[in-house]
Design an enzyme around this catalytic site. Structure first.
Site, PDB file in Angstrom:
ATOM      1  N   GLY A  40       0.784  -1.235   0.000  1.00  0.00           N
ATOM      2  CA  GLY A  40       0.000   0.000   0.000  1.00  0.00           C
ATOM      3  C   GLY A  40       0.811   1.277   0.000  1.00  0.00           C
ATOM      4  O   GLY A  40       1.940   1.337  -0.498  1.00  0.00           O
ATOM      5  N   CYS A  42       2.234   2.987   2.461  1.00  0.00           N
ATOM      6  CA  CYS A  42       3.460   3.021   3.264  1.00  0.00           C
ATOM      7  C   CYS A  42       4.642   2.500   2.453  1.00  0.00           C
ATOM      8  O   CYS A  42       5.686   3.138   2.380  1.00  0.00           O
ATOM      9  CB  CYS A  42       3.256   2.180   4.516  1.00  0.00           C
ATOM     10  SG  CYS A  42       4.743   2.005   5.490  1.00  0.00           S
ATOM     11  N   GLY A 190       2.868  20.299   7.890  1.00  0.00           N
ATOM     12  CA  GLY A 190       2.664  19.150   8.783  1.00  0.00           C
ATOM     13  C   GLY A 190       3.833  18.176   8.604  1.00  0.00           C
ATOM     14  O   GLY A 190       4.880  18.540   8.052  1.00  0.00           O
ATOM     15  N   VAL A 245      -3.231  30.166   1.714  1.00  0.00           N
ATOM     16  CA  VAL A 245      -2.953  30.061   0.275  1.00  0.00           C
ATOM     17  C   VAL A 245      -4.236  30.329  -0.517  1.00  0.00           C
ATOM     18  O   VAL A 245      -5.313  29.843  -0.148  1.00  0.00           O
ATOM     19  CB  VAL A 245      -2.373  28.662  -0.026  1.00  0.00           C
ATOM     20  CG1 VAL A 245      -2.365  28.371  -1.510  1.00  0.00           C
ATOM     21  CG2 VAL A 245      -0.970  28.544   0.556  1.00  0.00           C
ATOM     22  N   ALA A 327       1.405   4.155   9.787  1.00  0.00           N
ATOM     23  CA  ALA A 327       1.483   2.745   9.410  1.00  0.00           C
ATOM     24  C   ALA A 327       1.373   1.826  10.628  1.00  0.00           C
ATOM     25  O   ALA A 327       0.628   0.839  10.604  1.00  0.00           O
ATOM     26  CB  ALA A 327       2.795   2.501   8.679  1.00  0.00           C
ATOM     27  N   HIS A 452      27.330   4.974  28.436  1.00  0.00           N
ATOM     28  CA  HIS A 452      28.058   6.181  28.041  1.00  0.00           C
ATOM     29  C   HIS A 452      29.161   5.807  27.060  1.00  0.00           C
ATOM     30  O   HIS A 452      29.879   4.840  27.312  1.00  0.00           O
ATOM     31  CB  HIS A 452      28.682   6.844  29.268  1.00  0.00           C
ATOM     32  CG  HIS A 452      29.512   8.041  28.906  1.00  0.00           C
ATOM     33  ND1 HIS A 452      28.935   9.237  28.518  1.00  0.00           N
ATOM     34  CD2 HIS A 452      30.856   8.215  28.829  1.00  0.00           C
ATOM     35  CE1 HIS A 452      29.910  10.107  28.238  1.00  0.00           C
ATOM     36  NE2 HIS A 452      31.072   9.510  28.408  1.00  0.00           N
TER      37      HIS A 452
HETATM   38  C1  LIG Z   1       4.715  10.616   1.981  1.00  0.00           C
HETATM   39  C2  LIG Z   1       4.210   9.790   3.134  1.00  0.00           C
HETATM   40  C3  LIG Z   1       5.069   9.434   4.143  1.00  0.00           C
HETATM   41  C4  LIG Z   1       4.617   8.680   5.202  1.00  0.00           C
HETATM   42  N1  LIG Z   1       5.498   8.329   6.172  1.00  0.00           N
HETATM   43  C5  LIG Z   1       5.084   7.596   7.224  1.00  0.00           C
HETATM   44  C6  LIG Z   1       5.996   7.191   8.221  1.00  0.00           C
HETATM   45  O1  LIG Z   1       7.188   7.508   8.149  1.00  0.00           O
HETATM   46  N2  LIG Z   1       5.531   6.463   9.252  1.00  0.00           N
HETATM   47  C7  LIG Z   1       4.219   6.102   9.358  1.00  0.00           C
HETATM   48  O2  LIG Z   1       3.845   5.445  10.325  1.00  0.00           O
HETATM   49  N3  LIG Z   1       3.325   6.465   8.411  1.00  0.00           N
HETATM   50  C8  LIG Z   1       3.732   7.196   7.348  1.00  0.00           C
HETATM   51  N4  LIG Z   1       2.826   7.533   6.371  1.00  0.00           N
HETATM   52  C9  LIG Z   1       1.421   7.107   6.536  1.00  0.00           C
HETATM   53  C10 LIG Z   1       1.237   5.625   6.163  1.00  0.00           C
HETATM   54  O3  LIG Z   1       1.687   5.426   4.845  1.00  0.00           O
HETATM   55  C11 LIG Z   1      -0.228   5.247   6.284  1.00  0.00           C
HETATM   56  O4  LIG Z   1      -0.691   5.593   7.562  1.00  0.00           O
HETATM   57  C12 LIG Z   1      -0.421   3.748   6.076  1.00  0.00           C
HETATM   58  O5  LIG Z   1      -0.003   3.378   4.794  1.00  0.00           O
HETATM   59  C13 LIG Z   1      -1.898   3.384   6.265  1.00  0.00           C
HETATM   60  O6  LIG Z   1      -2.074   2.040   6.009  1.00  0.00           O
HETATM   61  P1  LIG Z   1      -3.483   1.473   5.492  1.00  0.00           P
HETATM   62  O7  LIG Z   1      -3.311  -0.001   5.399  1.00  0.00           O
HETATM   63  O8  LIG Z   1      -4.577   2.027   6.297  1.00  0.00           O
HETATM   64  O9  LIG Z   1      -3.668   2.106   4.047  1.00  0.00           O
HETATM   65  P2  LIG Z   1      -2.792   2.056   2.729  1.00  0.00           P
HETATM   66  O10 LIG Z   1      -1.373   1.797   3.029  1.00  0.00           O
HETATM   67  O11 LIG Z   1      -3.149   3.279   1.978  1.00  0.00           O
HETATM   68  O12 LIG Z   1      -3.323   0.778   1.972  1.00  0.00           O
HETATM   69  C14 LIG Z   1      -4.601   0.695   1.435  1.00  0.00           C
HETATM   70  C15 LIG Z   1      -4.555  -0.272   0.280  1.00  0.00           C
HETATM   71  O13 LIG Z   1      -5.880  -0.542  -0.132  1.00  0.00           O
HETATM   72  C16 LIG Z   1      -5.915  -0.671  -1.534  1.00  0.00           C
HETATM   73  N5  LIG Z   1      -7.306  -0.443  -1.942  1.00  0.00           N
HETATM   74  C17 LIG Z   1      -8.042   0.689  -1.786  1.00  0.00           C
HETATM   75  N6  LIG Z   1      -9.294   0.485  -2.231  1.00  0.00           N
HETATM   76  C18 LIG Z   1      -9.354  -0.795  -2.666  1.00  0.00           C
HETATM   77  C19 LIG Z   1     -10.375  -1.595  -3.229  1.00  0.00           C
HETATM   78  N7  LIG Z   1     -11.618  -1.136  -3.413  1.00  0.00           N
HETATM   79  N8  LIG Z   1     -10.074  -2.862  -3.578  1.00  0.00           N
HETATM   80  C20 LIG Z   1      -8.820  -3.354  -3.404  1.00  0.00           C
HETATM   81  N9  LIG Z   1      -7.831  -2.647  -2.875  1.00  0.00           N
HETATM   82  C21 LIG Z   1      -8.089  -1.389  -2.492  1.00  0.00           C
HETATM   83  C22 LIG Z   1      -4.936   0.402  -2.004  1.00  0.00           C
HETATM   84  O14 LIG Z   1      -4.464   0.110  -3.304  1.00  0.00           O
HETATM   85  C23 LIG Z   1      -3.843   0.294  -0.945  1.00  0.00           C
HETATM   86  O15 LIG Z   1      -2.820  -0.595  -1.336  1.00  0.00           O
HETATM   87  C24 LIG Z   1       3.262   8.262   5.275  1.00  0.00           C
HETATM   88  C25 LIG Z   1       2.377   8.616   4.244  1.00  0.00           C
HETATM   89  C26 LIG Z   1       2.842   9.367   3.185  1.00  0.00           C
HETATM   90  C27 LIG Z   1       1.889   9.714   2.090  1.00  0.00           C
END
Ligand SMILES: Cc1cc2nc3c(=O)[nH]c(=O)nc-3n(C[C@H](O)[C@H](O)[C@H](O)COP(=O)(O)OP(=O)(O)OC[C@H]3O[C@@H](n4cnc5c(N)ncnc54)[C@H](O)[C@@H]3O)c2cc1C
Length: 473
Positions: A40, A42, A190, A245, A327, A452
Site C-alpha cells: 500500500g 506506506c 505538517g 494560500v 502505518a 556512556h
Molecule cells: C509521503 C508519506 C510518508 C509517510 N510516512 C510515514 C511514516 O514515516 N511512518 C508512518 O507510520 N506512516 C507514514 N505515512 C502514513 C502511512 O503510509 C499510512 O498511515 C499507512 O499506509 C496506512 O495504512 P493502510 O493499510 O490504512 O492504508 P494504505 O497503506 O493506503 O493501503 C490501502 C490499500 O488498499 C488498496 N485499496 C483501496 N481500495 C481498494 C479496493 N476497493 N479494492 C482493493 N484494494 C483497495 C490500495 O491500493 C492500498 O494498497 C506516510 C504517508 C505518506 C503519504
C-alpha cells in the site's frame, strides 16, 4: 467463481496485510483483495520511499560536511536518478518480502478492485465481496464470515487547487521526480511537508513552506515545533506561517506561482514546482458502503473501540477510519480487529501510548500528551528538559542540536508525555513508549543506567531533570 473465507480484507496496505498475517496465525482462512500493490501507501508511496530519499539527502550532507570530520573528499554531487534507483530497490526488496509473507501464511491474494455487496444469493447479510480482477478475467465472488475494510487514504488538495502532476504535485508525484527542481513551494507544514522540506533543502533545493497555522507541525509540542522551525530555518528553509494560500491565484507556465494572505497582506511566491501536503482523504468511495448500514463521520468510516462498523461482522482499520494516520497504527488496529473477530478479547488500543515520528533532519518524535494538552486536562506539571549539546555522543556525531523533554504529573509522578528533537530520536522514542506502557515514573527512567557515551543519555538526564537532579546541566 465464488469461494468462502473466514475473513476477507479489502486493501493490502500496512493495515490489511498485517491483519491478514495475524488472521492466518490464528487459523482463519483469509483472503486479501488489493487493487494496486501489496504494501500500500506506506511501502510504495509513503514511509519507505520517502525515508530512502531522506537517507540519500543525509548521506549527501554528511559527504558535504566530511572535512569537518577530517575526511577530505573530492567534488560531491547528487546523481538523483541513482538516488531514485536505490529507493526503488529498497521498496522492491520489501515488496518481495510482503509477497513471501502472504505465501507463507497461505493467504489468498486477489489482485483487483473489491466492492462490498448487499444481501445476495450468496449471503443474507451484506459483505459478499465482488472483485473486478486486474487481469480482466471474470469477477470473483468472495463469501466471507467477516470483512476488514483497510482501503487507506489518498492525498488531499485545497478546494480549487488542481494537481497537474507537472508543476503542482502531491507526495505521490514528488516521489517519482526524475530531476531535483531548483526550488519548491510546499503548501502545508505538517509531518509530510516538513520531511519534504528537510530532504529537498539537504539536496540543495530552495524551499519555501507555507503553513496556515501559526506554527509548523502544529500537532506536536510547541517547544518541538519552535525548535524545528529554528533549526530548519538555520539550514536555509524559508517558512511563512499564518499563510492562507489562495488557490485562484495559481499560475503555471515555466514555473509555478501562487499568492497567500499573510497577516492581512497578500504575498506572491514563485518556484519551479509546488508540493501540496495538506492531509489525506479516506478511500471510502466505490467500495460498496451504500450496500451496508456502515456510517461515515467527516469522510471516515465510523467504528467502535474494536473497529467494528455498524455491521458488526464488517470491521474497518487504518487510514480509512481517520485518527492517527500512521502505518504502525493501521497494523495494530488490524491485529486488534482480527483478535476481536477470533474471540481473543484484545485490549482496546490506547492511542496515548503510540509514538509519532518526523524523519526530517533533525528528527522529532513524541509519545503522550503535549504540554498544552496536559495543561488543558488540568494536570499540575513538572517538566524535565535536557539538551543534546551536553551529550558526548551527540558532539562526537556532529549533531548536537535539539533536546529531550519529559512532562510528568506532579501529583502522581506519572509520565504524561515525552518529546524529542535531535539525532536518531525516532529510534530512541521507543524507550519512552515502553516507559508509558509500564507506567514507569521519571525516577525509574533516571534509575535506568544509560550507557556512556550514547544519545539515550539525554533521556536519562531529562528524566532526572524532572526532579531537578540532572547531572550534566
Ligand atoms: C509521503 C508519506 C510518508 C509517510 N510516512 C510515514 C511514516 O514515516 N511512518 C508512518 O507510520 N506512516 C507514514 N505515512 C502514513 C502511512 O503510509 C499510512 O498511515 C499507512 O499506509 C496506512 O495504512 P493502510 O493499510 O490504512 O492504508 P494504505 O497503506 O493506503 O493501503 C490501502 C490499500 O488498499 C488498496 N485499496 C483501496 N481500495 C481498494 C479496493 N476497493 N479494492 C482493493 N484494494 C483497495 C490500495 O491500493 C492500498 O494498497 C506516510 C504517508 C505518506 C503519504
Amino acid at each position: 467463481m465464488a469461494e468462502e473465507f473466514d475473513l476477507v480484507i479489502l486493501g493490502g496496505g500496512t493495515g490489511g496485510y498485517v491483519a491478514a498475517i495475524r488472521a492466518a496465525q490464528l487459523g482463519l482462512k483469509t483472503a486479501v483483495v488489493e487493487k494496486g500493490k501489496l504494501g500500500g501507501t506506506c511501502l510504495h508511496k509513503g514511509c519507505i520511499p520517502s525515508k530512502a530519499l531522506l537517507r540519500s539527502a543525509e548521506v549527501y550532507q554528511t559527504a558535504v560536511k566530511s572535512e569537518e570530520f577530517g575526511v577530505v573528499t573530492g567534488d560531491v554531487k547528487v546523481d538523483f536518478l541513482k538516488v531514485q534507483e536505490r529507493k526503488n530497490k529498497v521498496v522492491d526488496q520489501l515488496y518481495k518480502g510482503v509477497q513471501h509473507l502472504m505465501k507463507q501464511g497461505k493467504i489468498t491474494v486477489y489482485e483487483g478492485l473489491g466492492r462490498i455487496l448487499g444481501p445476495s444469493i450468496f449471503s443474507p447479510m451484506p459483505g459478499t465481496i465482488s472483485v473486478e480482477m486486474n487481469n480482466g478475467s471474470e469477477n470473483e465472488m468472495l463469501i466471507p464470515q467477516n470483512v476488514i475494510i483497510a482501503t487507506g487514504s489518498r492525498p488531499r488538495t485545497l478546494p480549487g487547487l488542481t494537481i497537474d502532476g507537472e508543476f503542482v504535485l502531491t507526495s505521490d508525484e514528488a516521489l517519482k521526480l526524475e530531476n531535483l527542481p531548483k526550488s519548491m513551494i510546499i503548501v502545508g507544514g505538517g509531518v509530510i511537508g516538513i520531511e519534504w522540506a528537510s530532504m529537498l533543502n539537504d539536496f540543495g533545493v530552495e524551499v519555501t513552506v507555507l503553513e496556515y497555522a501559526d506554527r509548523i507541525i502544529p500537532t506536536e509540542d510547541h517547544d518541538i515545533s519552535s525548535e524545528m522551525l529554528r533549526l530548519l530555518t538555520k539550514k536555509g528553509v524559508k517558512f511563512v506561517t499564518g499563510a492562507k494560500v489562495l488557490p485562484e491565484t495559481l499560475k503555471t507556465d515555466v514555473s509555478v506561482s501562487i499568492s497567500a494572505e499573510v497577516k492581512g497582506s497578500v504575498e506572491e511566491f514563485t518556484a519551479e514546482k509546488m508540493l501540496v501536503s495538506v492531509g489525506r482523504s479516506a478511500n471510502v468511495e466505490g467500495i460498496g458502503l451504500e450496500n451496508t448500514e456502515i456510517v461515515k463521520e467527516k469522510g471516515f468510516i465510523e467504528t467502535n473501540d474494536f473497529f467494528q462498523t455498524k455491521e458488526s461482522h464488517i470491521y474497518a482499520i487504518g487510514d480509512c477510519i481517520g485518527g492517527l494516520q500512521l502505518a504502525h497504527v493501521a497494523s495494530h488496529e488490524g491485529i486488534t480487529a482480527v483478535e476481536h473477530i477470533t474471540g481473543q478479547k484484545p485490549e482496546r488500543l490506547d492511542y496515548s501510548l503510540i509514538s509519532k515520528c518526523v524523519y526530517s533532519s533533525p528528527e522529532a518524535a513524541s509519545v503522550g500528551l503535549t504540554e498544552e494538552q496536559a495543561n488543558k486536562e488540568g494536570y499540575d506539571l513538572k517538566i524535565g528538559k535536557f539538551p543534546f549539546r551536553a551529550v558526548g555522543k551527540a558532539l562526537v556525531f556532529g549533531e548536537a542540536d535539539g533536546f529531550v523533554k519529559i512532562i510528568a504529573d506532579k501529583k502522581t509522578d506519572d509520565i504524561l508525555g515525552v518529546h524529542m528533537i535531535g539525532p536518531h530520536v525516532t529510534d530512541m522514542i521507543s524507550e519512552a513508549g515502553l516507559a508509558k506502557v509500564l507506567d514507569a515514573t521519571p525516577w525509574e527512567i533516571g534509575k535506568t543506567i544509560h550507557p556512556h557515551p550514547s544519545l539515550a543519555e539525554a533521556i536519562g538526564e531529562a528524566a532526572l531533570a524532572v526532579d531537578g537532579r540532572a547531572i550534566h546541566s
